[in-house]
Design an enzyme around this catalytic site. Structure first.
Site, PDB file in Angstrom:
ATOM      1  N   HIS A  10      -7.080  -1.526 -17.573  1.00 22.56           N
ATOM      2  CA  HIS A  10      -7.754  -2.634 -18.254  1.00 22.56           C
ATOM      3  C   HIS A  10      -7.124  -2.885 -19.619  1.00 22.56           C
ATOM      4  O   HIS A  10      -6.899  -4.032 -20.007  1.00 22.56           O
ATOM      5  CB  HIS A  10      -9.242  -2.316 -18.416  1.00 22.56           C
ATOM      6  N   GLY A  43     -19.627 -10.282  -9.437  1.00 17.53           N
ATOM      7  CA  GLY A  43     -18.734  -9.972  -8.325  1.00 17.53           C
ATOM      8  C   GLY A  43     -18.932  -8.557  -7.847  1.00 17.53           C
ATOM      9  O   GLY A  43     -19.549  -7.727  -8.530  1.00 17.53           O
TER      10      GLY A  43
END
Length: 403
Positions: free
Chosen positions: A275, A233
């Site tokens: 994250h 991506g």
């Protein structure tokens, strides 16, 4: 033991009344789901939802033989009418065991959210576990030390809403590869259409349409979990989130951060913190670009984020950014390192989800070193993809299956 799913949706059903979202707009026909309710051997009803007699009739069943109705979660909507002849619904106290005249045994399971779970054992010994929406069994710490337990034959829970519940059950030995994991309480927050089934398959689970009757303990085709997955991506496409989602229902994942540490860079520190906060607490983290030993070892699944930063480190090591060093052995050294990584991916026996950037879709880097990085990353992505059972491309948060 036979289980008929009178409904498989969230308490508000799917589609939700007067909701204009895309998931509700496409939830028509077989994709429409009534609130979850389970009919077991025509004798035990778990959760009473609107129109249970009609739902049973549509499934070819009857409620005439029901001897016990148990509720699993608080009902915040209007009162549900109890059909004539049906026992008054109730909730069992946590830990209480019920023995039914039909030969079933029911044990109430304490949860970490409002409500009650139920463990049902059939006359022939088959076992299923049913959990209400947004709940996991209490007492299964996170992380859970591995301890053997007799696995359930079937588990029904909110797989996408509480993947950590499934991970904890796996860690406790209560969900095994042969356990039939069914997703229920499906809401409009999940993606519509085939994407729902793809996400569930990645978690080792499945779902069925309302009205289906299943045999608990009967063999069926368990979703085939890929050993290697590559998620591609662009920037902020959602590729890392998609990779994490694919392993959220599994305990003891090793998250491999290839970016290393950048002292004094607050933006990078904020990215790392974001994250880390969204990852399950049972996951461990390793900051390294030495991937081959990890791939060769036995152990829990690996999530490598990301291959583009691994390539950056590899090009730093061999001096591939400088034209003179590139032509004087740097290119050969980099290709050897890439080949070793691809060979390790091919040979690994542990589950792997790797993330990488998809580049070179139109913009040409202004520098020779930038063009070199783009080209080498394209080669690396293609080589790793060739060794993976599943390859996904994430665009605007939407995962597209390439393989």
């Amino acid at each position: 033991m036979e289980l008929t799913l009178l409904g498989t949706g969230a308490p508000g059903g799917l589609p939700r009344p007067d909701c204009p979202c895309a998931a509700c707009a496409t939830a028509v026909g077989a994709a429409a789901r009534a609130a979850t309710a389970l009919l077991i051997d025509d004798a035990l009803l778990l959760d009473l939802t609107p129109g249970p007699a009609l739902a049973a009739a549509r499934a070819g069943r009857t409620l005439a033989g029901v001897r016990q109705v148990l509720l699993s979660h608080p009902h915040n909507g209007p009162a549900v009418e109890v059909p004539p002849g049906l026992p008054a619904p109730g909730r069992a106290a946590d830990g209480r065991e019920l023995a039914l005249l039909s030969g079933h045994r029911v044990r109430a399971i304490a949860l970490d959210a409002p409500g009650t779970g139920y463990e049902v054992t059939g006359p022939d010994g088959e076992r299923l576990l049913y959990l209400p929406p947004d709940a996991a069994p209490a007492g299964l710490a996170d992380p859970v030390p591995a301890r053997p337990g007799r696995p359930y034959d079937m588990v029904l829970l909110d797989v996408l809403g509480r993947p950590d519940a499934l991970a904890r059950l796996r860690a406790a030995g209560l969900v095994a590869p042969t356990t039939d994991v069914l997703a229920v309480h499906i809401d409009h927050t999940v993606p519509p259409g085939p994407e729902l089934h793809r996400r569930l398959a990645a978690a080792g689970a499945r779902t069925v349409a309302d009205g289906r009757t299943l045999v608990v303990g009967e063999y069926h085709a368990v979703p085939d979990l890929p050993r290697r997955t590559l998620v591609l991506g662009g920037a902020r496409s959602g590729k890392s989130l998609e990779a994490e989602r694919r392993l959220a229902a599994f305990p003891e994942v090793l998250y491999v951060a290839t970016g290393g540490r950048r002292a004094g860079d607050p933006e990078w520190a904020a990215r790392v913190a974001a994250h880390r906060e969204r990852r399950p607490g049972s996951w461990r983290t390793a900051e390294t670009c030495d991937l081959e030993p990890l791939l060769a070892d036995e152990g829990p699944p690996l999530l490598v984020d990301c291959l583009s930063l691994w390539l950056t480190d590899a090009m730093d090591t061999v001096g591939a950014w400088e034209d003179e060093r590139w032509t004087d052995g740097g290119e050969h050294a980099l290709r050897e390192r890439m080949a070793a990584l691809v060979a390790a991916v091919r040979a690994t026996r542990r589950p792997l989800v790797a993330v990488s950037n998809e580049v070179g879709s139109g913009v040409v880097p202004a520098t020779a070193s930038g063009r070199r990085f783009r080209d080498e990353l394209g080669r690396l992505n293609a080589a790793v993809a060739a060794e993976c059972e599943h390859v996904l491309l994430v665009v605007a948060g939407q995962p597209l299956t390439l393989r």
